[in-house]
Design an enzyme around this catalytic site. Structure first.
Site, PDB file in Angstrom:
ATOM      1  NE  ARG A 138      -3.760   0.528   2.201  1.00  0.00           N
ATOM      2  CZ  ARG A 138      -4.901   0.804   2.602  1.00  0.00           C
ATOM      3  NH1 ARG A 138      -5.413   1.309   3.697  1.00  0.00           N
ATOM      4  NH2 ARG A 138      -6.104   0.145   1.775  1.00  0.00           N
ATOM      5  CG  HIS A 177      -8.387  -0.090  -2.599  1.00  0.00           C
ATOM      6  ND1 HIS A 177      -7.553  -1.049  -2.601  1.00  0.00           N
ATOM      7  CD2 HIS A 177      -8.941   0.487  -1.440  1.00  0.00           C
ATOM      8  CE1 HIS A 177      -7.775  -1.223  -1.238  1.00  0.00           C
ATOM      9  NE2 HIS A 177      -8.611  -0.344  -0.803  1.00  0.00           N
ATOM     10  CD  GLN A 180     -13.242  -1.666  -0.594  1.00  0.00           C
ATOM     11  OE1 GLN A 180     -12.249  -1.742   0.317  1.00  0.00           O
ATOM     12  NE2 GLN A 180     -14.296  -2.305  -0.608  1.00  0.00           N
ATOM     13  CG  ASP A 214     -13.372   6.795  -1.081  1.00  0.00           C
ATOM     14  OD1 ASP A 214     -13.395   6.485   0.171  1.00  0.00           O
ATOM     15  OD2 ASP A 214     -12.295   6.620  -1.692  1.00  0.00           O
ATOM     16  CB  CYS A 258     -13.999   1.525   0.107  1.00  0.00           C
ATOM     17  SG  CYS A 258     -13.712   3.390   0.089  1.00  0.00           S
ATOM     18  NE  ARG A 317     -10.613  -5.006   0.616  1.00  0.00           N
ATOM     19  CZ  ARG A 317      -9.673  -4.137   1.120  1.00  0.00           C
ATOM     20  NH1 ARG A 317     -10.360  -3.350   1.568  1.00  0.00           N
ATOM     21  NH2 ARG A 317      -8.323  -4.117   0.768  1.00  0.00           N
TER      22      ARG A 317
HETATM   23  N1  NVA Z   1      -9.866   6.810  -1.242  1.00  0.00           N
HETATM   24  C1  NVA Z   1      -9.417   6.348  -0.026  1.00  0.00           C
HETATM   25  C2  NVA Z   1      -9.795   4.952   0.203  1.00  0.00           C
HETATM   26  C3  NVA Z   1      -9.236   4.391   1.412  1.00  0.00           C
HETATM   27  C4  NVA Z   1      -9.611   2.772   1.341  1.00  0.00           C
HETATM   28  C5  NVA Z   1      -7.985   6.702   0.342  1.00  0.00           C
HETATM   29  O1  NVA Z   1      -7.165   6.454  -0.635  1.00  0.00           O
HETATM   30  O2  NVA Z   1      -7.558   7.112   1.362  1.00  0.00           O
HETATM   31  N1   CP Z   2     -11.226  -0.118   2.516  1.00  0.00           N
HETATM   32  C1   CP Z   2      -9.920  -0.087   2.739  1.00  0.00           C
HETATM   33  O1   CP Z   2      -8.863  -0.425   2.133  1.00  0.00           O
HETATM   34  O2   CP Z   2      -9.657   0.030   4.093  1.00  0.00           O
HETATM   35  P1   CP Z   2      -8.398   0.164   4.963  1.00  0.00           P
HETATM   36  O3   CP Z   2      -7.901   1.544   4.713  1.00  0.00           O
HETATM   37  O4   CP Z   2      -8.843   0.089   6.543  1.00  0.00           O
HETATM   38  O5   CP Z   2      -7.504  -1.005   4.717  1.00  0.00           O
END
Ligand code: NVA
Ligand code: CP
Length: 303
Positions: free
Chosen positions: A102, A129, A132, A219, A260, A288
């Site tokens: 990540r 993502h 997800q 989101d 998400c 997930r």
């Molecule tokens: N768009 C959000 C998704 C989190 C799962 C982010 O990147 O923070």
């Molecule tokens: N939706 C998602 O990826 O959650 P986290 O940021 O908690 O991993």
């Protein structure tokens, strides 16, 4: 399929195979049937951003598959002190069977795959993502039983989620609409691809996008790494880019709602709509685990 870097790299058939395997793994777990497909395998999990769902679901998933997962915070790794990704990739490839990462730049994930020799899984970048969205597609099929003829509407920032939902939705044959303000649009190359390959609209008009939708998705307005922009973004999104009763009324009467998570109540979604659809949203979160286990089996089993 060697890696999961972004959904564009997968065919519809490959996505369907993953979803079918995810359903099977979910059934087995619910019925107490063990599935130790990855005995002796180790997944390294590099996190340069926070996570609740991704970290826990990958770690539990590896454990339930008979393998183990190692949490690697970028604060502790040499990568956080500037060791090149090319070197990190080559070293980790000699210890591990797979890497989940990540991070911010999609290029870093692609480089890890390019320079390493083990499967790489994108656990979220600024661009995509995919894990997800596999869980999202699994949840949509579980609740709506089909993709064809369904309309998926995303409301909010044209971010990593919007990008991956566009690709996943179009690949599965759904109509996809996104409602985003000017200046916060999804990746334009992906929008162009979506128009060429399916029924796709991108508009600033939330009610027009939500019209007749089977699935409404939203989101956060400011993603991880955009904390400094949060106040400015609030001014653009507030009062408009939100799933609320008016938006629900524009969608089909039996429309489902996905998020998400983490969610900011009264920002991108009202508390009322969130709680009315909490069953769907938390099933999505659970999925997930099952969807990622399918990815892990597919990528790591014979690696
Ligand atoms: N768009 C959000 C998704 C989190 C799962 C982010 O990147 O923070
Ligand atoms: N939706 C998602 O990826 O959650 P986290 O940021 O908690 O991993």
């Amino acid at each position: 399929m060697k890696h999961l870097l972004k959904l564009q790299d997968l065919t519809q058939k490959e996505i369907l195979e993953l979803l079918n395997m995810a359903d099977q793994l979910k059934f087995e777990k619910k019925n107490g049937i063990a599935h130790h497909h990855l005995t002796g395998k180790t997944l390294g999990m590099i996190f340069q951003k926070s996570s609740t769902r991704t970290r826990v679901s990958f770690e539990v998933g590896m454990y339930e598959l008979g393998g183990c997962a190692m949490f690697l915070s970028s604060h502790d790794l040499q990568i956080g002190r500037g060791e090149p990704v090319q070197d990190t990739a080559r070293v980790l490839s000699r210890f591990l069977d797979g890497i989940m990462i990540r991070t911010f730049a999609q290029k870093e994930v692609e480089d890890l795959a390019k320079y390493g020799s083990i499967p790489v899984i994108n656990g979220l970048t600024d661009y995509a993502h995919p894990c997800q969205v596999l869980a999202d597609l699994m949840t949509i099929r579980e609740i709506k039983h089909s993709f064809a003829g369904r309309k998926l509407c995303f409301v909010g920032d044209g971010n990593n989620m919007a990008n991956s939902l566009i690709v996943g939705g179009i690949k599965m044959g759904m109509e996809v609409s996104v409602a985003c303000p000017e200046g916060y649009l999804p990746d334009q190359e992906l929008c162009h691809w979506a128009k060429e390959n399916g029924t796709f609209t991108c508009t600033p008009d939330v009610l027009a996008a939500a019209e007749g939708a089977d699935v409404l998705y939203t989101d956060v307005w400011a993603s991880m790494g955009q904390e400094d922009e949060a106040a400015g973004r609030r001014q653009v999104f507030e009062g408009v880019y939100q799933i609320n009763d008016r938006v629900m009324a524009a969608a089909k009467p039996d429309a489902m709602v996905l998020h998400c998570l983490p969610a900011h109540r009264e920002e991108e979604i009202t508390a009322k709509v969130f709680e009315a659809h909490a069953g769907e949203i938390f099933e999505e979160a659970e999925n997930r685990l099952h969807a990622q286990k399918a990815v892990l089996v597919k990528l790591l089993k014979d690696s």
